[in-house]
Design a protein around this motif. Structure first.
Motif, short mmCIF file in Angstrom:
data_model
loop_
_atom_site.label_atom_id
_atom_site.label_comp_id
_atom_site.label_asym_id
_atom_site.label_seq_id
_atom_site.Cartn_x
_atom_site.Cartn_y
_atom_site.Cartn_z
N GLN A 1 42.39 55.27 45.70
CA GLN A 1 42.09 54.25 44.69
C GLN A 1 42.47 52.83 45.14
O GLN A 1 43.36 52.65 45.96
CB GLN A 1 42.85 54.56 43.39
CG GLN A 1 42.53 55.93 42.84
CD GLN A 1 41.04 56.12 42.62
OE1 GLN A 1 40.41 55.34 41.90
NE2 GLN A 1 40.46 57.12 43.25
N VAL A 2 41.76 51.88 44.57
CA VAL A 2 42.12 50.47 44.74
C VAL A 2 42.61 49.98 43.38
O VAL A 2 41.84 49.99 42.41
CB VAL A 2 40.92 49.62 45.20
CG1 VAL A 2 41.34 48.16 45.35
CG2 VAL A 2 40.34 50.17 46.50
N VAL A 3 43.86 49.62 43.30
CA VAL A 3 44.43 49.17 42.03
C VAL A 3 44.51 47.64 42.03
O VAL A 3 45.16 47.04 42.88
CB VAL A 3 45.83 49.77 41.81
CG1 VAL A 3 46.41 49.30 40.47
CG2 VAL A 3 45.78 51.29 41.86
N ASP A 4 43.81 47.05 41.09
CA ASP A 4 43.81 45.59 40.96
C ASP A 4 45.16 45.14 40.40
O ASP A 4 45.62 45.67 39.39
CB ASP A 4 42.67 45.18 40.02
CG ASP A 4 42.50 43.68 39.93
OD1 ASP A 4 41.49 43.18 40.46
OD2 ASP A 4 43.37 43.02 39.33
N ALA A 5 45.79 44.18 41.08
CA ALA A 5 47.04 43.62 40.58
C ALA A 5 46.90 42.11 40.56
O ALA A 5 47.54 41.38 41.32
CB ALA A 5 48.21 44.06 41.46
N SER A 6 45.99 41.65 39.69
CA SER A 6 45.65 40.22 39.66
C SER A 6 45.85 39.60 38.28
O SER A 6 45.49 38.43 38.09
CB SER A 6 44.18 40.04 40.08
OG SER A 6 43.32 40.49 39.04
N GLY A 7 46.36 40.36 37.34
CA GLY A 7 46.48 39.83 35.98
C GLY A 7 45.14 39.66 35.30
O GLY A 7 45.02 38.98 34.28
N GLY A 8 44.10 40.27 35.90
CA GLY A 8 42.76 40.14 35.31
C GLY A 8 42.07 38.86 35.74
O GLY A 8 41.52 38.13 34.92
N LEU A 9 42.08 38.58 37.06
CA LEU A 9 41.42 37.37 37.58
C LEU A 9 39.91 37.56 37.57
O LEU A 9 39.40 38.56 38.08
CB LEU A 9 41.93 37.10 39.00
CG LEU A 9 41.39 35.86 39.70
CD1 LEU A 9 41.67 34.58 38.91
CD2 LEU A 9 41.97 35.75 41.10
N TYR A 10 39.20 36.59 36.99
CA TYR A 10 37.73 36.60 36.92
C TYR A 10 37.16 37.92 36.39
O TYR A 10 36.26 38.51 37.00
CB TYR A 10 37.12 36.29 38.30
CG TYR A 10 37.27 34.85 38.69
CD1 TYR A 10 36.57 33.85 38.01
CD2 TYR A 10 38.11 34.48 39.72
CE1 TYR A 10 36.74 32.52 38.35
CE2 TYR A 10 38.27 33.15 40.07
CZ TYR A 10 37.59 32.18 39.38
OH TYR A 10 37.74 30.87 39.72
N LEU A 11 37.66 38.36 35.27
CA LEU A 11 37.10 39.58 34.65
C LEU A 11 35.76 39.28 33.98
O LEU A 11 34.94 40.15 33.82
CB LEU A 11 38.09 40.14 33.61
CG LEU A 11 39.34 40.82 34.17
CD1 LEU A 11 40.19 41.35 33.02
CD2 LEU A 11 39.00 41.93 35.15
N GLY A 12 35.59 38.04 33.57
CA GLY A 12 34.35 37.66 32.90
C GLY A 12 34.59 36.41 32.07
O GLY A 12 35.68 35.82 32.13
N VAL A 13 33.60 36.02 31.30
CA VAL A 13 33.70 34.80 30.50
C VAL A 13 34.35 35.14 29.16
O VAL A 13 33.91 36.06 28.47
CB VAL A 13 32.29 34.21 30.28
CG1 VAL A 13 32.39 32.92 29.45
CG2 VAL A 13 31.62 33.95 31.62
N ALA A 14 35.40 34.38 28.82
CA ALA A 14 36.10 34.65 27.54
C ALA A 14 35.30 34.09 26.38
O ALA A 14 34.58 33.13 26.52
CB ALA A 14 37.47 34.01 27.58
#
Ligand code: NAP
Length: 247
Positions: free
Chosen positions: A234-247
């Protein structure tokens, strides 16, 4: 992690140092790898109470993996290695327009060839049930033209993670990757002081701030722990949710 031995490449500073500290806090003995910054590596070792040792070797040059294996083998005196964290990496080499074949080859050698052959050379020393964790980047899912070749190297690392997870599963060895986003370290602190940059990135991050080495190290430590025994490939993202989409 009591009684376990972990090798962290590029642990003289930054995320690698934070990982070394976190693994040591969980009870592991840590092999602190460095290239140029022996003082930094020794400082990391001091910060973990001397529970481990340092090994120095340039990665991305012929014979690099053998040199690391030789030093680790000598220091462990026949004991097994339980955890390998492939953290050391070369920095992005710029956009396509100004990239060079030399810079591209260097990135591939440090970020792809070195971890691949490090795993090959260290496998005989790695205990059954061991852990391999490689540090990738959100660059693999987020197009950034100044990081194209760098993102390609991290994409290769993620592919390696999935395929080796299948190959090494019969030995109970898990193989995973952690993908940090913008992570403030000693080395890049000045870069993130660029007026407006941190605010811009925080504004595109679900959790609203830049990451720290510790934020990433906690995820690595989980994957390196016995508790992550059922997670592999697996690749686990540890970015705090960087660029998940437009809020
Ligand atoms: P860093 O502060 O630049 O530290 C890099 C470490 O790797 C140092 O310990 C350095 O050793 C070692 N290293 C670099 N080139 C090497 C070589 N050719 N041979 C052997 N060692 C070498 O890096 P970081 O920001 O903590 O990043 C750590 C990992 O996270 C990397 O894989 C990076 O791609 C990834 N990442 C970081 C961020 C971020 O925002 N910081 C974001 C996404 C992904 P010496 O200092 O001893 O020379």
């Amino acid at each position: 992690m009591n009684g376990r031995v972990a090798l962290v490449t590029g642990a003289s500073r930054g995320i690698g140092r934070a990982v070394a500290e976190r693994l040591a806090a969980a009870g592991a003995e840590v092999v602190v790898h460095y290239h140029r910054d022996k003082t930094g590596a020794e400082e990391t070792l001091a910060r973990i109470g001397g529970r481990g040792f340092v090994v120095g070797a340039e990665l991305g040059v012929p014979g690099d993996a053998d040199e690391v294996r030789r030093q680790v083998h000598a220091a462990l005196e026949g004991r097994a290695l339980d955890v390998l964290v492939n953290n050391a990496a070369a920095q992005p080499a710029g956009p396509l327009a100004t990239d060079t074949e030399e810079a591209f080859d260097r990135l591939m050698a440090v970020n792809v060839r070195a971890p691949y052959f490090l795993i090959q050379r260290l496998l005989p020393m790695l205990s059954d049930g061991g852990r391999i964790v490689s540090i990738s980047s959100v660059a693999t899912r987020m197009a950034n033209p100044v990081q194209t070749s760098f993102a390609m190297t991290k994409g290769a690392l993620e592919t390696m993670t999935r395929t080796l997870a299948l190959e090494l599963g019969p030995r109970g060895i898990t193989v995973n990757a952690v993908a940090p986003g913008a992570t403030r370290t000693e080395a890049n602190a000045a870069f993130f002081e660029t007026p407006g940059l941190s605010e811009l990135i925080a504004g595109h991050t679900a959790l609203g701030r830049l990451g720290s080495g510790e934020d990433v190290a906690d995820v690595v430590a989980f994957l390196a722990s016995p508790a992550a025994r059922w997670v592999t490939g697996q690749v686990v993202d540890a970015s705090g949710g960087l660029y998940l989409g437009v809020a």
